[in-house]
Design a protein around this motif. Structure first.
Motif, mmCIF file in Angstrom:
data_model
loop_
_atom_site.group_PDB
_atom_site.id
_atom_site.type_symbol
_atom_site.label_atom_id
_atom_site.label_comp_id
_atom_site.label_asym_id
_atom_site.label_seq_id
_atom_site.Cartn_x
_atom_site.Cartn_y
_atom_site.Cartn_z
ATOM 1 N N SER A 216 0.819 -1.221 0.000
ATOM 2 C CA SER A 216 0.000 0.000 0.000
ATOM 3 C C SER A 216 0.848 1.264 0.000
ATOM 4 C CB SER A 216 -0.963 -0.002 1.195
ATOM 5 O OG SER A 216 -0.266 -0.068 2.425
ATOM 6 N N ASP A 217 1.993 1.246 0.681
ATOM 7 C CA ASP A 217 2.861 2.423 0.673
ATOM 8 C C ASP A 217 3.363 2.735 -0.736
ATOM 9 O OD1 ASP A 217 2.662 3.013 3.353
ATOM 10 O OD2 ASP A 217 4.452 1.900 3.935
ATOM 11 N N LEU A 218 3.612 1.687 -1.527
ATOM 12 C CA LEU A 218 4.107 1.883 -2.885
ATOM 13 C C LEU A 218 3.032 2.498 -3.790
ATOM 14 C CD1 LEU A 218 6.021 -1.504 -3.421
ATOM 15 C CD2 LEU A 218 6.920 0.667 -2.577
ATOM 16 N N LEU A 219 1.775 2.224 -3.493
ATOM 17 C CA LEU A 219 0.675 2.717 -4.327
ATOM 18 C C LEU A 219 0.230 4.123 -3.953
ATOM 19 C CD1 LEU A 219 -1.476 -0.547 -4.414
ATOM 20 C CD2 LEU A 219 -0.290 0.471 -6.361
ATOM 21 N N ALA A 220 0.488 4.527 -2.727
ATOM 22 C CA ALA A 220 -0.043 5.801 -2.233
ATOM 23 C C ALA A 220 0.441 6.992 -3.060
ATOM 24 C CB ALA A 220 0.328 5.985 -0.760
ATOM 25 N N SER A 221 1.733 7.028 -3.367
ATOM 26 C CA SER A 221 2.276 8.180 -4.091
ATOM 27 C C SER A 221 1.718 8.312 -5.507
ATOM 28 C CB SER A 221 3.808 8.095 -4.120
ATOM 29 O OG SER A 221 4.356 9.166 -4.843
ATOM 30 N N PRO A 222 1.688 7.236 -6.322
ATOM 31 C CA PRO A 222 1.119 7.398 -7.666
ATOM 32 C C PRO A 222 -0.374 7.730 -7.656
ATOM 33 C CG PRO A 222 1.732 5.103 -7.267
ATOM 34 C CD PRO A 222 2.323 5.912 -6.152
ATOM 35 N N ILE A 223 -1.114 7.223 -6.677
ATOM 36 C CA ILE A 223 -2.532 7.585 -6.582
ATOM 37 C C ILE A 223 -2.658 9.074 -6.298
ATOM 38 C CG2 ILE A 223 -4.632 7.333 -5.193
ATOM 39 C CD1 ILE A 223 -3.875 4.386 -4.791
ATOM 40 N N THR A 224 -1.864 9.560 -5.348
ATOM 41 C CA THR A 224 -1.868 10.994 -5.024
ATOM 42 C C THR A 224 -1.510 11.830 -6.245
ATOM 43 O OG1 THR A 224 -1.240 10.522 -2.730
ATOM 44 C CG2 THR A 224 -0.856 12.756 -3.538
#
Length: 303
Positions: A285-293
């Protein structure tokens, strides 16, 4: 980031990343009703108001044929109900294997699927898609895409463990296995693989007698039939390595291959939570948070 109070995350099927992403990014968990009519057709109802909201769909696209149509209904219903945007987070992206016409008349399903999906969404985020003959997702997807590397999650899980030897089953795995080895500070070796059929492979490993006494960790991106990992286990045991684990990004486990693998003498089987499974021990989930943002901010800036 954009107005997270107006960003709603929908997930048609249970997924371990749903709650984590909502908590990390302050997303509103979207509510829906999905069932089948007696004739087998899908019934879908969106229960959370989405007018004026940015919507994200978190999709488990393993075994996609039974799931895809309902997702198309969801994408288009969100638009009809007034969603400002519809983005897709598909941690495992299906239909990437058939990237050319190997025999006359074959469907190049990767292109057909990408064309269909692109017409329903505004952006796509995925983790370690099977880019073999394609250089980027942009070759087949017409919407903005972002690929997240799963290697940092595997490296984080391996870091701090002692006495390991990382095993890459084939030349394709060398680049990212070497990166994981460097970050986690473990030695590694790379094998060679010859695919004899969908469920038949032959793996050869170099001499690893110098590493005897270490615990071998087979690193793979996708486990489907499990035959590559199973063959690695056989070869490792033949070289006197008895303590063997496997860590993979995507665990598809077709035809109960997880049971098959544990029966080969594999001591542990660990996957990330891209595809829901009992082996999910590594969180992405930490890896996905930045691209979603990034995509939410971009959508806000364009208004």
């Amino acid at each position: 980031m954009g107005d997270t109070e107006r960003t709603v995350l929908f997930c048609l099927h249970p997924h371990p990343l749903r709650e984590k992403l909502c908590d990390k990014l302050g997303l509103v968990p979207g509510q829906h009703e999905l069932r089948r009519f007696p004739d087998g057709e899908s019934y879908l109802r969106v229960l959370t108001p989405v007018s004026g909201a940015d919507c994200i769909v978190l999709a488990d696209f393993s075994r996609p044929d039974a799931k895809y149509l309902a997702h198309l209904f969801l994408f288009e219903t969100l638009r009809e109900l007034g969603a400002r945007s519809v983005g897709l987070v598909a941690p495992y992206l299906c239909y990437m294997r058939q990237d050319r016409r190997f025999a006359e008349g074959e469907a190049v399903t990767s292109r057909l699927f990408a064309r269909s999906l692109s017409s329903h969404i505004d952006w796509l985020i995925t983790i370690d898609p099977h880019l073999h003959r394609y250089h980027s997702l942009g070759e087949i997807y017409s919407v903005p895409t972002q690929i997240v590397q799963g290697a940092p999650a595997l490296a984080g899980w391996l870091r701090g463990q002692d006495g390991l030897l990382l095993i890459g089953p084939d030349a394709e795995s060398e680049q990212w296995v070497s990166n994981i080895a460097q970050v986690s500070n473990h030695p590694y070796v790379i094998g060679t693989k010859q695919r004899l059929g969908d469920r038949s492979v032959e793996v050869t490993l170099p001499d690893i007698s110098a590493y005897r006494g270490r615990k071998a960790v087979i690193i793979d991106d996708v486990i489907s039939s499990g035959r590559t990992v199973g063959e690695c286990v056989r070869v490792l045991r033949g070289q006197g390595i008895d303590a063997i684990l496997c860590a993979a990004v995507h665990g598809i486990f077709a035809d109960a291959s997880d049971t098959y693998l544990l029966g080969t003498g594999l001591q542990a089987l660990v996957t990330t939570n891209t595809v829901p499974h009992t082996t999910n021990e590594i969180d992405v989930s930490d890896l996905l948070a930045s691209p979603i943002t990034h995509f939410l901010d971009q959508a806000e800036d364009e208004r």
